[in-house]
Design a protein around this motif. Structure first.
Motif, mmCIF file in Angstrom:
data_model
loop_
_atom_site.group_PDB
_atom_site.id
_atom_site.type_symbol
_atom_site.label_atom_id
_atom_site.label_comp_id
_atom_site.label_asym_id
_atom_site.label_seq_id
_atom_site.Cartn_x
_atom_site.Cartn_y
_atom_site.Cartn_z
ATOM 1 N N ALA A 149 -1.888 -18.342 23.932
ATOM 2 C CA ALA A 149 -2.172 -18.451 22.503
ATOM 3 C C ALA A 149 -2.723 -17.126 22.004
ATOM 4 C CB ALA A 149 -3.171 -19.577 22.238
ATOM 5 N N TYR A 150 -2.506 -16.839 20.728
ATOM 6 C CA TYR A 150 -2.868 -15.539 20.181
ATOM 7 C C TYR A 150 -3.139 -15.670 18.687
ATOM 8 C CZ TYR A 150 2.157 -16.381 20.360
ATOM 9 O OH TYR A 150 3.379 -16.998 20.332
ATOM 10 N N ASP A 151 -4.071 -14.856 18.212
ATOM 11 C CA ASP A 151 -4.435 -14.788 16.791
ATOM 12 C C ASP A 151 -4.178 -13.375 16.289
ATOM 13 O OD1 ASP A 151 -5.267 -17.390 16.838
ATOM 14 O OD2 ASP A 151 -7.359 -16.986 16.331
ATOM 15 N N LEU A 152 -3.910 -13.276 14.978
ATOM 16 C CA LEU A 152 -3.834 -11.976 14.321
ATOM 17 C C LEU A 152 -5.012 -11.862 13.360
ATOM 18 C CD1 LEU A 152 -2.362 -9.313 13.795
ATOM 19 C CD2 LEU A 152 -1.018 -10.493 12.038
ATOM 20 N N VAL A 153 -5.766 -10.780 13.504
ATOM 21 C CA VAL A 153 -6.987 -10.577 12.719
ATOM 22 C C VAL A 153 -6.868 -9.270 11.939
ATOM 23 C CG1 VAL A 153 -9.490 -10.241 12.853
ATOM 24 C CG2 VAL A 153 -8.362 -11.870 14.393
ATOM 25 N N LEU A 154 -7.310 -9.299 10.696
ATOM 26 C CA LEU A 154 -7.340 -8.102 9.851
ATOM 27 C C LEU A 154 -8.718 -7.967 9.230
ATOM 28 C CD1 LEU A 154 -6.203 -5.716 8.266
ATOM 29 C CD2 LEU A 154 -5.200 -7.343 6.634
ATOM 30 N N ASN A 155 -9.393 -6.875 9.554
ATOM 31 C CA ASN A 155 -10.716 -6.580 8.989
ATOM 32 C C ASN A 155 -11.689 -7.756 9.101
ATOM 33 O OD1 ASN A 155 -9.448 -4.232 8.343
ATOM 34 N ND2 ASN A 155 -9.877 -4.279 6.163
ATOM 35 N N GLY A 156 -11.596 -8.469 10.224
ATOM 36 C CA GLY A 156 -12.525 -9.573 10.463
ATOM 37 C C GLY A 156 -12.097 -10.899 9.889
ATOM 38 N N VAL A 162 0.810 -1.221 0.000
ATOM 39 C CA VAL A 162 0.000 0.000 0.000
ATOM 40 C C VAL A 162 0.838 1.262 0.000
ATOM 41 C CG1 VAL A 162 -1.878 -1.198 1.169
ATOM 42 C CG2 VAL A 162 -0.222 0.075 2.519
ATOM 43 N N GLY A 163 2.150 1.134 0.267
ATOM 44 C CA GLY A 163 3.039 2.280 0.186
ATOM 45 C C GLY A 163 3.121 3.120 1.434
ATOM 46 N N GLU A 164 2.353 2.793 2.449
ATOM 47 C CA GLU A 164 2.428 3.539 3.702
ATOM 48 C C GLU A 164 2.229 2.574 4.858
ATOM 49 O OE1 GLU A 164 -2.187 5.117 4.028
ATOM 50 O OE2 GLU A 164 -0.676 6.391 3.072
ATOM 51 N N GLU A 165 2.757 2.944 6.002
ATOM 52 C CA GLU A 165 2.698 2.065 7.155
ATOM 53 C C GLU A 165 1.316 2.134 7.786
ATOM 54 O OE1 GLU A 165 5.213 1.757 11.280
ATOM 55 O OE2 GLU A 165 6.293 1.846 9.365
ATOM 56 N N PRO A 166 0.678 0.977 8.020
ATOM 57 C CA PRO A 166 -0.637 0.991 8.665
ATOM 58 C C PRO A 166 -0.512 1.398 10.131
ATOM 59 C CG PRO A 166 0.150 -1.262 8.397
ATOM 60 C CD PRO A 166 1.144 -0.372 7.694
ATOM 61 N N PRO A 167 -1.635 1.712 10.779
ATOM 62 C CA PRO A 167 -1.583 2.071 12.195
ATOM 63 C C PRO A 167 -1.098 0.897 13.031
ATOM 64 C CG PRO A 167 -3.852 1.768 11.464
ATOM 65 C CD PRO A 167 -3.006 1.752 10.237
ATOM 66 N N PRO A 168 -0.632 1.151 14.243
ATOM 67 C CA PRO A 168 -0.147 0.063 15.099
ATOM 68 C C PRO A 168 -1.200 -1.014 15.293
ATOM 69 C CG PRO A 168 0.377 2.204 16.046
ATOM 70 C CD PRO A 168 -0.521 2.471 14.888
ATOM 71 N N ILE A 169 -0.743 -2.241 15.494
ATOM 72 C CA ILE A 169 -1.657 -3.357 15.706
ATOM 73 C C ILE A 169 -2.252 -3.252 17.105
ATOM 74 C CG2 ILE A 169 -1.884 -5.861 15.773
ATOM 75 C CD1 ILE A 169 0.500 -6.057 13.894
ATOM 76 N N PRO A 179 -12.654 -10.232 15.523
ATOM 77 C CA PRO A 179 -13.486 -9.027 15.424
ATOM 78 C C PRO A 179 -13.044 -8.087 14.305
ATOM 79 C CG PRO A 179 -11.948 -8.818 17.247
ATOM 80 C CD PRO A 179 -11.809 -10.222 16.738
ATOM 81 N N ASP A 180 -14.029 -7.491 13.671
ATOM 82 C CA ASP A 180 -13.795 -6.451 12.669
ATOM 83 C C ASP A 180 -13.941 -5.113 13.372
ATOM 84 O OD1 ASP A 180 -13.796 -4.696 10.503
ATOM 85 O OD2 ASP A 180 -14.823 -6.112 9.196
ATOM 86 N N LEU A 181 -12.844 -4.389 13.502
ATOM 87 C CA LEU A 181 -12.838 -3.142 14.264
ATOM 88 C C LEU A 181 -13.183 -1.920 13.423
ATOM 89 C CD1 LEU A 181 -9.633 -3.620 16.477
ATOM 90 C CD2 LEU A 181 -11.952 -4.474 16.837
ATOM 91 N N ARG A 182 -13.540 -2.111 12.155
ATOM 92 C CA ARG A 182 -13.805 -0.962 11.286
ATOM 93 C C ARG A 182 -15.161 -0.321 11.540
ATOM 94 N NH1 ARG A 182 -13.397 -3.520 5.616
ATOM 95 N NH2 ARG A 182 -14.300 -5.249 6.831
ATOM 96 N N PHE A 183 -16.026 -1.000 12.281
ATOM 97 C CA PHE A 183 -17.336 -0.415 12.537
ATOM 98 C C PHE A 183 -17.743 -0.699 13.980
ATOM 99 C CE2 PHE A 183 -18.172 -4.743 11.451
ATOM 100 C CZ PHE A 183 -19.393 -5.110 11.986
ATOM 101 N N GLY A 184 -18.700 0.057 14.468
ATOM 102 C CA GLY A 184 -19.108 -0.043 15.857
ATOM 103 C C GLY A 184 -20.141 -1.130 16.096
ATOM 104 N N TYR A 225 -7.410 -0.441 7.038
ATOM 105 C CA TYR A 225 -6.914 -1.733 7.493
ATOM 106 C C TYR A 225 -6.784 -1.689 9.014
ATOM 107 C CZ TYR A 225 -5.708 -2.241 2.561
ATOM 108 O OH TYR A 225 -5.771 -2.300 1.192
ATOM 109 N N ARG A 226 -7.507 -2.581 9.702
ATOM 110 C CA ARG A 226 -7.498 -2.599 11.164
ATOM 111 C C ARG A 226 -6.995 -3.964 11.642
ATOM 112 N NH1 ARG A 226 -10.796 1.163 13.626
ATOM 113 N NH2 ARG A 226 -9.781 0.444 15.529
ATOM 114 N N TYR A 227 -5.740 -3.986 12.053
ATOM 115 C CA TYR A 227 -5.118 -5.197 12.579
ATOM 116 C C TYR A 227 -5.339 -5.265 14.087
ATOM 117 C CZ TYR A 227 -2.403 -5.171 8.187
ATOM 118 O OH TYR A 227 -2.015 -5.166 6.871
ATOM 119 N N VAL A 228 -5.540 -6.480 14.603
ATOM 120 C CA VAL A 228 -5.706 -6.643 16.040
ATOM 121 C C VAL A 228 -5.171 -8.008 16.470
ATOM 122 C CG1 VAL A 228 -8.101 -7.459 15.745
ATOM 123 C CG2 VAL A 228 -7.343 -6.608 17.972
#
Length: 587
Positions: free
Chosen positions: A470-477, A261-268, A285-290, A420-423
């Motif tokens: 244990a841990y998961d990485l999620v992006l946009n759900g 994408v050419g730019e650094e996304p926000p922190p995870i 979870p998808d953090l892009r909406f409430g 892009y919302r990483y969590v």
């Protein structure tokens, strides 16, 4: 790109700075347009782009012919500049055309129009589909991701090691692909669901930091984000804790995203599994909406409404009329459909309420609630006129899961739609529920996750309350991947196996090659793996991972291009010591 014996430039590289140069280009004929009696315009295409070539009308070239064109770069005449092309300021004149290979008319247009072609046709002629700009872009997105990952991992001291594709069958939670052994009839290899065992053995071997862009295989039903074969970044580290793993994997993910994408996304961001379920009703979870879940159990603690009275958990979501006006205004048919959806997911029912003028609740159940309950509900939910409230009362996990699914159904945007919302989702349960057949707990991730040290007093008495490291990485759900701090003590590993109903004898039989090395000094270690197909799909703006895989399978698991899977000759089966059962009789 460096010139070759046949070409001096790529088609998409030419611009105004090349005017006056004589160049040679190679590629495929896109479109041909007649221009008067003596001239024709030919669009020449390679993976870098398209250039317009002005050729003699007598030159016989057609769609998808492979040609070499030599000519002079010149500015396009006034009024003919094409601003949609990177080469739209120039064209190639005085052209000499050499046909390198003729082509039959393709079964579909090799351009954007193919997006509307039936996917089975596109996959049957995938080698033509890949010629299109969209597919070329997607495959190069993958390549940039792989390159960025490798660079970041090696910068941080990881060693790339290849692990076997033929391995023993192991219970990792998914169905395996089995490979019969010709040398030992009746015995089988399994194709790896992941390099999990191998990478832990590499830590025992002192490799310290391992990574691999690994091919993994699982015989599971296919869907938009799943194929039989998939690629993942697989990594393992010694002498680390969870923070070390998340930091290093996070760097690789951010580097891959930035390369595309050419730019650094926000922190995870980071939340626990419990928080994810409480707030979003789902562990990815998808953090892009409430539209977060709101806890209502205390509010109805003394209610006389039977559907709520005595319920373990009551939660609700608010469909904001300002953000989702169509959903908030659902009529009775749509609301009945939502109720049916909730029941299909597992709820006993769904309570809906519409907020009318002056805070009046319009709902079939409104009359069963006290004035105080109605007022508190509106206040707690932050509801205003026009909003739709959806409530579920059930067991905690059912309440969360049902509302989480409804939240996604109503509000979730397409997975590739920004931002892009990483969590990171952490502290998953060590065990999830009881197997109805064995009566034993089922593993949450896999049986090699280390239990949370703060929960060890519950391990034998209340295992379902034990958290795992244990841990998961999620992006946009979408779940990109998962990992854990591993068990490195043999006795702890046996305790987990025993809890799962795997005896010491069975563990030695299935995992002896894995457990034995741990007796010789296994370091504390942890790792992670994330799906490159899924990451590439999101960053490429695709809803389906098939669009970023060169040669994928269909949703039914077949390959229209090669017709795989195909039957094998009886002699081949006999050589492997196999005999096929007759197909089951149709009912």
């Amino acid at each position: 790109m460096k010139p070759t014996a046949m070409r001096t430039h790529m088609c998409g590289d030419l611009n105004a700075s090349n005017i006056g140069e004589t160049v040679s280009l190679c590629g495929w004929v896109g479109r041909r347009r007649e221009h008067g009696e003596h001239l024709a315009f030919v669009d020449l295409r390679d993976h870098s782009g398209i250039i317009q070539c002005v050729v003699d009308n007598d030159v016989d070239v057609r769609s998808e012919y492979v040609v070499r064109v030599t000519g002079v770069v010149r500015a396009r005449p006034d009024g003919t500049v094409n601003t949609t092309l990177s080469t739209g300021m120039v064209e190639l004149g005085e052209c000499v055309v050499e046909v390198l290979n003729a082509a039959e008319p393709p079964p579909f247009p090799v351009d954007a129009r193919a997006d509307d072609v039936d996917e089975m046709i596109r996959l049957k002629f995938r080698y033509l589909d890949i010629r299109r700009e969209r597919m070329q872009k997607n495959l190069r997105v993958r390549a940039r991701i792989n390159s960025a990952i490798r660079q970041e991992m090696e910068t941080n001291g990881f060693l790339e090691v290849e692990t076997p594709l033929l391995m023993p069958s192991t219970p990792e939670g998914a169905r395996e692909f089995l490979v019969p052994s010709r040398k030992e009839p009746g015995s089988f290899f399994a194709l790896p669901q992941s390099p999990q065992l191998w990478k832990q053995l590499l830590m025992v071997a002192g490799v310290d930091r391992y990574y691999q862009i690994a091919r993994c295989l699982r015989d599971e039903d296919l869907r938009a984000d799943r194929q039989y074969e998939f690629m993942q970044l697989d990594a393992e580290m010694s002498f680390v804790n969870q923070e070390d793993v998340l930091e290093n994997i996070g760097k690789a993910v951010i580097a891959a995203a930035k390369a595309v994408v050419g730019e650094e996304p926000p922190p995870i961001q980071r939340i626990t599994w419990r928080e994810a379920m409480e707030r979003f009703g789902i562990d990815k979870p998808d953090l892009r909406f409430g539209m977060e879940l709101v806890e209502l159990t205390p509010l109805f603690a003394s209610t006389e409404f039977k559907a709520f009275s005595g319920a373990e958990c009551i939660k609700g979501i608010r469909v904001d009329a300002a953000t989702y006006p169509e959903a908030a205004a659902y009529g009775r048919n749509k609301l009945d459909a939502l109720t049916d959806r909730a029941k299909k997911i597992g709820a006993k029912g769904l309570v809906w309420m519409k907020i009318s003028a002056d805070g009046v609740i319009d709902s079939p159940v409104a009359k069963f609630l006290s004035d105080d309950e109605r007022a508190q509900l509106i206040s707690t939910m932050g509801a205003v006129e026009g909003d739709l409230l959806l409530l579920v009362a059930d067991e905690w996990n059912t309440t969360c899961e049902v509302l989480g699914q409804l939240r996604n159904d109503i509000g979730r945007p397409p997975v590739h739609q920004g931002p892009y919302r990483y969590v990171w989702v952490t502290e998953f349960p060590m065990f999830i529920g009881i197997d109805p057949i064995s009566g034993r707990p089922r593993p949450g991730h896999h049986p090699f996750c280390h239990p949370h040290p703060d929960d060890m007093d519950l391990f034998d008495t209340d295992p379902l309350k034990v958290r795992a490291l244990a841990y998961d990485l999620v992006l946009n759900g979408w779940e990109l991947g998962s990992g854990s701090i591993r068990i490195h003590e043999p006795e702890m590993q046996r305790r987990v196996f025993n809890q799962l109903g795997i005896s010491d004898e069975e563990a030695d039989k299935k995992f002896g090659f894995f457990l034995q090395p741990f007796k010789y000094g296994a370091p504390p270690h942890g790792g992670f793996a994330f799906g490159i197909d899924r990451l590439a799909a999101i960053l490429a703006g695709e809803e389906n991972i098939r669009e970023v895989i060169a040669f994928p399978k269909t949703q039914s698991g077949s390959d229209p291009m090669t017709n795989a899977p195909t039957p094998v000759e009886p002699a081949h089966l006999a050589e492997l010591g196999l005999r096929l059962l007759p197909p089951p009789a149709s009912s």
